[in-house]
Scaffold this motif. Structure first.
Motif, PDB file in Angstrom:
ATOM      1  N   ASP A 291      14.056 -95.167 116.080  1.00  0.00           N
ATOM      2  CA  ASP A 291      14.831 -94.061 115.613  1.00  0.00           C
ATOM      3  C   ASP A 291      16.240 -94.840 117.197  1.00  0.00           C
TER       4      ASP A 291
ATOM      5  N   LEU B 212      24.919 -86.963 123.567  1.00  0.00           N
ATOM      6  CA  LEU B 212      25.319 -86.676 122.442  1.00  0.00           C
ATOM      7  C   LEU B 212      27.115 -87.870 122.241  1.00  0.00           C
TER       8      LEU B 212
ATOM      9  N   THR C  80      25.524 -91.636 122.358  1.00  0.00           N
ATOM     10  CA  THR C  80      25.062 -91.937 121.389  1.00  0.00           C
ATOM     11  C   THR C  80      25.337 -92.194 120.217  1.00  0.00           C
TER      12      THR C  80
ATOM     13  N   LEU D  75      18.689 -86.917 113.789  1.00  0.00           N
ATOM     14  CA  LEU D  75      18.167 -87.089 115.451  1.00  0.00           C
ATOM     15  C   LEU D  75      18.991 -85.609 115.607  1.00  0.00           C
TER      16      LEU D  75
ATOM     17  N   PHE E  76      20.745 -82.532 118.096  1.00  0.00           N
ATOM     18  CA  PHE E  76      21.398 -82.998 119.925  1.00  0.00           C
ATOM     19  C   PHE E  76      21.691 -81.229 119.939  1.00  0.00           C
TER      20      PHE E  76
ATOM     21  N   LEU F 294      19.580 -84.729 123.546  1.00  0.00           N
ATOM     22  CA  LEU F 294      18.583 -84.712 121.764  1.00  0.00           C
ATOM     23  C   LEU F 294      17.370 -84.037 122.228  1.00  0.00           C
TER      24      LEU F 294
ATOM     25  N   LYS G  50      13.497 -85.192 116.867  1.00  0.00           N
ATOM     26  CA  LYS G  50      13.790 -86.686 115.915  1.00  0.00           C
ATOM     27  C   LYS G  50      13.006 -86.460 114.685  1.00  0.00           C
TER      28      LYS G  50
END
Length: 189
Positions: free
Chosen positions: A34, A43, A46, A86, A88, A93, A96
């Motif tokens: 992941d 988000l 990420t 992934l 969101f 999140l 997965k």
């Protein structure tokens, strides 16, 4: 003589103690594929990691997906032709997914059992895991508050759908379609 026995005992004790410690290290060598993103991660933070392509969901409002390559983000795992998604919602999140890509009706990637072995190694055996070749499987179990869902089914078009999805419903709204569909699939079993 007694001193020699004590020295030999200490040598063996050290040897087995080191083996014992190494066994824990090798069991923990397997990790989620992941890219180091945890449930509840933001988000925007990420996206700054530039993990993969970001796309809005076509099915749900307020949901964004980031698609990762297992070859790049978890090269220690041999997952074959797969991708990691992934998901969101409201910039947190919540799921997965690792999905196998079968390019023909021969379903060669699923027949390699790479994702299945990854599931067993990381999340343990589950109901139906002993006869993986014989039937379609949709199994759901919980580990430390995380919902683990493994699906392997032959679609009417001849292509195999095989995927592993991890959910943390703490970060998922209850009124979205994706979770409702998954829950209805599980209840139908």
């Amino acid at each position: 003589m007694k001193k020699i026995c004590n020295i030999n005992f200490m040598k063996y004790f050290k040897f087995f103690f080191i083996l014992f410690i190494c066994s824990f290290l090798t069991n923990n060598a397997y990790a989620d594929c992941d890219a180091g993103v945890n449930f509840g991660d933001d988000l925007r933070k990420t996206q700054k990691k530039r993990l993969g392509k970001t796309m809005p969901s076509r099915a749900s409002r307020n949901v964004v997906h980031i698609f990762l390559s297992p070859y790049k983000h978890c090269p220690e795992e041999n997952l074959g032709k797969t991708f990691v998604k992934l998901a969101f919602e409201n910039e947190k999140l919540y799921s997965k997914t690792i999905q196998v890509v079968n390019l023909s009706k021969k379903n060669l990637e699923s027949k390699k059992k790479l994702l299945f072995n990854y599931v067993i190694r990381n999340y343990g055996n589950f109901q139906g895991s002993e006869n993986i070749d014989d039937s379609d499987i949709l199994n759901h179990w919980k580990i430390n508050g995380i919902d683990v869902v493994y699906i392997k089914e032959l679609n009417p078009n001849g292509f195999m759908r095989e995927e592993l999805t991890l959910f943390n419903t703490k970060y998922k709204s209850r009124n979205t379609d994706e979770l409702k569909l998954l829950e209805s699939d599980i209840k139908s079993l």
